[in-house]
Write a protein that holds these residues in place. Structure first.
Motif, PDB file in Angstrom:
ATOM      1  N   TYR A  79       0.872  -1.277  -0.061  1.00  0.00           N
ATOM      2  CA  TYR A  79       0.095   0.041  -0.119  1.00  0.00           C
ATOM      3  C   TYR A  79       1.062   1.189   0.073  1.00  0.00           C
ATOM      4  CZ  TYR A  79      -3.592   3.392   1.490  1.00  0.00           C
ATOM      5  OH  TYR A  79      -4.290   4.363   1.754  1.00  0.00           O
ATOM      6  N   ALA A  80       0.998   2.008  -1.059  1.00  0.00           N
ATOM      7  CA  ALA A  80       1.971   2.895  -1.307  1.00  0.00           C
ATOM      8  C   ALA A  80       1.497   4.334  -0.627  1.00  0.00           C
ATOM      9  CB  ALA A  80       2.379   3.215  -2.755  1.00  0.00           C
ATOM     10  N   SER A  81       1.375   4.266   0.595  1.00  0.00           N
ATOM     11  CA  SER A  81       1.117   5.322   1.279  1.00  0.00           C
ATOM     12  C   SER A  81       1.678   5.353   2.765  1.00  0.00           C
ATOM     13  CB  SER A  81      -0.558   5.371   1.409  1.00  0.00           C
ATOM     14  OG  SER A  81      -1.130   6.427   2.272  1.00  0.00           O
ATOM     15  N   PRO A  82       1.907   6.750   3.185  1.00  0.00           N
ATOM     16  CA  PRO A  82       2.201   8.046   2.439  1.00  0.00           C
ATOM     17  C   PRO A  82       2.743   7.896   1.423  1.00  0.00           C
ATOM     18  CG  PRO A  82       3.460   8.027   4.608  1.00  0.00           C
ATOM     19  CD  PRO A  82       2.784   6.746   4.518  1.00  0.00           C
ATOM     20  N   ALA A  83       2.559   8.635   0.334  1.00  0.00           N
ATOM     21  CA  ALA A  83       3.025   8.440  -1.109  1.00  0.00           C
ATOM     22  C   ALA A  83       4.407   9.075  -1.182  1.00  0.00           C
ATOM     23  CB  ALA A  83       2.312   9.350  -2.132  1.00  0.00           C
ATOM     24  N   MET A  84       5.448   8.256  -1.610  1.00  0.00           N
ATOM     25  CA  MET A  84       6.877   8.624  -2.118  1.00  0.00           C
ATOM     26  C   MET A  84       7.394   7.737  -2.962  1.00  0.00           C
ATOM     27  SD  MET A  84       8.771   6.881   1.375  1.00  0.00           S
ATOM     28  CE  MET A  84       7.624   7.498   2.503  1.00  0.00           C
ATOM     29  N   ARG A  85       8.301   8.262  -3.752  1.00  0.00           N
ATOM     30  CA  ARG A  85       8.708   7.478  -4.876  1.00  0.00           C
ATOM     31  C   ARG A  85       9.066   6.146  -4.578  1.00  0.00           C
ATOM     32  NH1 ARG A  85       9.304   5.358  -9.139  1.00  0.00           N
ATOM     33  NH2 ARG A  85      10.265   6.117 -11.022  1.00  0.00           N
ATOM     34  N   VAL A  86       8.809   5.091  -5.289  1.00  0.00           N
ATOM     35  CA  VAL A  86       9.092   3.777  -4.997  1.00  0.00           C
ATOM     36  C   VAL A  86      10.150   3.231  -6.109  1.00  0.00           C
ATOM     37  CG1 VAL A  86       8.159   1.378  -4.821  1.00  0.00           C
ATOM     38  CG2 VAL A  86       6.992   3.380  -3.676  1.00  0.00           C
ATOM     39  N   SER A  87      11.226   2.386  -5.685  1.00  0.00           N
ATOM     40  CA  SER A  87      12.094   2.077  -6.875  1.00  0.00           C
ATOM     41  C   SER A  87      11.420   0.880  -7.742  1.00  0.00           C
ATOM     42  CB  SER A  87      13.172   1.207  -5.806  1.00  0.00           C
ATOM     43  OG  SER A  87      12.799   0.300  -5.504  1.00  0.00           O
ATOM     44  N   GLU A  88      12.184   0.941  -8.813  1.00  0.00           N
ATOM     45  CA  GLU A  88      11.518   0.002  -9.724  1.00  0.00           C
ATOM     46  C   GLU A  88      11.895  -1.604  -9.312  1.00  0.00           C
ATOM     47  OE1 GLU A  88       9.823  -0.889 -13.271  1.00  0.00           O
ATOM     48  OE2 GLU A  88      10.297   1.278 -12.577  1.00  0.00           O
ATOM     49  N   GLU A  89      12.733  -1.768  -8.606  1.00  0.00           N
ATOM     50  CA  GLU A  89      13.026  -3.057  -8.061  1.00  0.00           C
ATOM     51  C   GLU A  89      11.898  -3.443  -7.181  1.00  0.00           C
ATOM     52  OE1 GLU A  89      15.793  -5.404  -4.641  1.00  0.00           O
ATOM     53  OE2 GLU A  89      15.920  -3.192  -4.945  1.00  0.00           O
ATOM     54  N   ILE A  90      11.196  -2.477  -6.349  1.00  0.00           N
ATOM     55  CA  ILE A  90      10.222  -2.812  -5.491  1.00  0.00           C
ATOM     56  C   ILE A  90       8.929  -2.941  -6.580  1.00  0.00           C
ATOM     57  CG2 ILE A  90       8.349  -1.984  -4.018  1.00  0.00           C
ATOM     58  CD1 ILE A  90      10.471  -0.605  -2.534  1.00  0.00           C
ATOM     59  N   LEU A  91       8.690  -2.250  -7.363  1.00  0.00           N
ATOM     60  CA  LEU A  91       7.549  -2.324  -8.255  1.00  0.00           C
ATOM     61  C   LEU A  91       7.469  -3.691  -9.361  1.00  0.00           C
ATOM     62  CD1 LEU A  91       7.408   1.174  -9.603  1.00  0.00           C
ATOM     63  CD2 LEU A  91       6.005   0.073  -7.924  1.00  0.00           C
ATOM     64  N   GLU A  92       8.749  -3.879  -9.229  1.00  0.00           N
ATOM     65  CA  GLU A  92       8.808  -5.490 -10.263  1.00  0.00           C
ATOM     66  C   GLU A  92       8.485  -6.661  -9.521  1.00  0.00           C
ATOM     67  OE1 GLU A  92       8.782  -5.898 -13.599  1.00  0.00           O
ATOM     68  OE2 GLU A  92       9.054  -3.622 -13.667  1.00  0.00           O
ATOM     69  N   ASN A  93       8.864  -6.317  -8.037  1.00  0.00           N
ATOM     70  CA  ASN A  93       8.772  -7.708  -7.461  1.00  0.00           C
ATOM     71  C   ASN A  93       7.553  -7.876  -6.249  1.00  0.00           C
ATOM     72  OD1 ASN A  93      11.646  -9.104  -7.709  1.00  0.00           O
ATOM     73  ND2 ASN A  93      12.332  -7.134  -6.850  1.00  0.00           N
ATOM     74  N   VAL A  94       6.875  -6.927  -6.140  1.00  0.00           N
ATOM     75  CA  VAL A  94       5.759  -6.893  -5.411  1.00  0.00           C
ATOM     76  C   VAL A  94       4.375  -7.635  -6.407  1.00  0.00           C
ATOM     77  CG1 VAL A  94       6.088  -5.080  -3.652  1.00  0.00           C
ATOM     78  CG2 VAL A  94       4.950  -4.665  -5.937  1.00  0.00           C
ATOM     79  N   ASP A  95       3.626  -8.178  -5.890  1.00  0.00           N
ATOM     80  CA  ASP A  95       2.519  -8.729  -6.717  1.00  0.00           C
ATOM     81  C   ASP A  95       1.330  -7.986  -6.663  1.00  0.00           C
ATOM     82  OD1 ASP A  95       3.114 -11.837  -6.989  1.00  0.00           O
ATOM     83  OD2 ASP A  95       3.987 -11.143  -4.918  1.00  0.00           O
ATOM     84  N   PHE A  96       1.054  -6.899  -5.934  1.00  0.00           N
ATOM     85  CA  PHE A  96       0.111  -5.833  -6.012  1.00  0.00           C
ATOM     86  C   PHE A  96       0.605  -4.623  -5.496  1.00  0.00           C
ATOM     87  CE2 PHE A  96      -1.502  -8.119  -2.541  1.00  0.00           C
ATOM     88  CZ  PHE A  96      -1.837  -7.079  -1.623  1.00  0.00           C
ATOM     89  N   VAL A  97       0.047  -3.335  -6.076  1.00  0.00           N
ATOM     90  CA  VAL A  97       0.291  -2.130  -5.473  1.00  0.00           C
ATOM     91  C   VAL A  97      -0.864  -1.325  -5.284  1.00  0.00           C
ATOM     92  CG1 VAL A  97       1.542   0.207  -5.632  1.00  0.00           C
ATOM     93  CG2 VAL A  97       2.669  -1.898  -6.690  1.00  0.00           C
ATOM     94  N   ILE A  98      -1.225  -0.759  -4.167  1.00  0.00           N
ATOM     95  CA  ILE A  98      -2.193   0.153  -4.096  1.00  0.00           C
ATOM     96  C   ILE A  98      -2.003   1.474  -3.707  1.00  0.00           C
ATOM     97  CG2 ILE A  98      -4.409   0.535  -2.487  1.00  0.00           C
ATOM     98  CD1 ILE A  98      -3.941  -2.639  -2.044  1.00  0.00           C
ATOM     99  N   ALA A  99      -2.680   2.433  -4.739  1.00  0.00           N
ATOM    100  CA  ALA A  99      -2.107   3.907  -4.393  1.00  0.00           C
ATOM    101  C   ALA A  99      -3.396   4.720  -4.764  1.00  0.00           C
ATOM    102  CB  ALA A  99      -1.060   4.048  -5.403  1.00  0.00           C
ATOM    103  N   LYS A 100      -3.161   5.750  -4.158  1.00  0.00           N
ATOM    104  CA  LYS A 100      -4.330   7.023  -4.217  1.00  0.00           C
ATOM    105  C   LYS A 100      -4.069   7.753  -5.480  1.00  0.00           C
ATOM    106  CE  LYS A 100      -4.395   7.804   0.708  1.00  0.00           C
ATOM    107  NZ  LYS A 100      -4.063   8.774   1.788  1.00  0.00           N
ATOM    108  N   SER A 101      -5.222   7.890  -6.161  1.00  0.00           N
ATOM    109  CA  SER A 101      -5.035   8.483  -7.540  1.00  0.00           C
ATOM    110  C   SER A 101      -4.375  10.205  -7.595  1.00  0.00           C
ATOM    111  CB  SER A 101      -6.667   8.679  -7.930  1.00  0.00           C
ATOM    112  OG  SER A 101      -6.667   9.426  -9.222  1.00  0.00           O
TER     113      SER A 101
END
Length: 297
Positions: free
Chosen positions: A168-190
């Protein structure tokens, strides 16, 4: 939404806090003074919210976090135990107070100031101490109220054992490509998508991470791309009366439980929305979280 006969096992790595909520007739502008019409305190913190949310929905949950050696920390520990969350890996420290959040709310809108305190002392050492349990669970959940070092370490460990991991990408901050590739789902606020993913447009992000990124807004709507088309779901709430604190954590909890029971992505989103809607009917991030008995009756 189908519930299998197997109890999901989940590790939640994240924050816990006591939330002081002030209800006002309007949110104060800079240099404003307003009178509160009511004040209450509630259990909160995105990690603790998700630990309680998934435990109430029938999971066996280990929570990895950090609290102060103070009365607020003891309150949080007792609450987690009462909610059937395993606190064997919750560290207690005398170097910082327990985390707190100060919330001013008016007509469904809120301004929130978080004091991480003990939460920022959660370290990779604490994650490593729970290593023997990572290979036994079905899913690991993380959020961004603890250090990015801890988040990255947790994601790597989850992948080491071949486990599903949700962010759950909150509170929002830049997330690395490594994390984005390795997690199975990401939930973020519009409203925060550009912070998490950079300058990409919403449609570009959703198409790049199809069936993986789920974007939510304050109307309890969720949108994602299924590889063929944009999918949009909304469970209606009254924007003026809904209590929006904890709705993202509730959605994450519902989505995670549905995924553990091998439901389709669409059904995971629908169930997440339903759980989120229930939270909005009561004050506090954890108060309205539903229980498994609500769905099995």
């Amino acid at each position: 939404m189908n519930f299998s006969s197997i109890q999901p096992k989940i590790i939640v790595v994240g924050s816990s806090s006591i939330d002081l909520v002030l209800e006002t007739e309007k949110l104060p502008a800079p240099n404003d003074t307003v009178l509160a019409v009511n004040s209450d305190s509630y259990f909160g913190g995105k990690g603790a919210n998700q630990a309680v949310g998934t435990a109430r929905l029938g999971a066996s949950v280990y929570f990895i976090g950090c609290v102060g050696m103070d009365p607020l920390g003891q309150q949080i520990m007792r609450n987690l135990v009462n909610e059937n969350v395993n606190v064997g890996f919750v560290a207690e420290t005398d170097r910082e107070a327990t985390g707190t959040a100060y919330v001013t709310t008016s007509e469904g809108n809120a301004a929130i100031v978080v004091v991480p305190a003990a939460n920022k002392l959660l370290s990779t050492k604490h994650i490593e101490e729970a290593d023997r349990y990572f290979h036994t669970v079905d899913l690991i959940l993380v959020q961004l109220e603890v250090s990015m070092e801890v988040v990255e370490y947790t994601v790597r460990k989850a992948k080491k054992y071949g486990k599903k991991v949700g962010l759950y990408a909150s509170p929002a901050m830049r997330v690395s490509e490594e994390i984005l590739e390795n997690v199975d789902f990401v939930i973020a606020k519009s409203s925060e998508l550009y912070i998490v993913f950079g300058e990409e447009q919403k449609e570009e992000v959703l198409k790049k991470y199809f069936n993986k990124v789920f974007v939510r807004d304050d109307t309890n709507s969720t949108i994602y791309f299924d590889g063929t088309e944009m999918k949009y779901f909304r469970n209606h709430n009254d924007d003026k009366t809904a209590h929006k604190m904890g709705m993202g954590d509730a959605f994450t909890s519902g989505f995670a439980i549905a995924l553990c029971h091998n439901n389709s992505i669409e059904d995971c989103v629908k169930f997440g929305n339903e759980v989120s809607l229930k939270v909005s009917t009561k004050k506090g991030s954890q108060t309205g979280l539903p229980r498994i008995s609500d769905y099995l009756a």
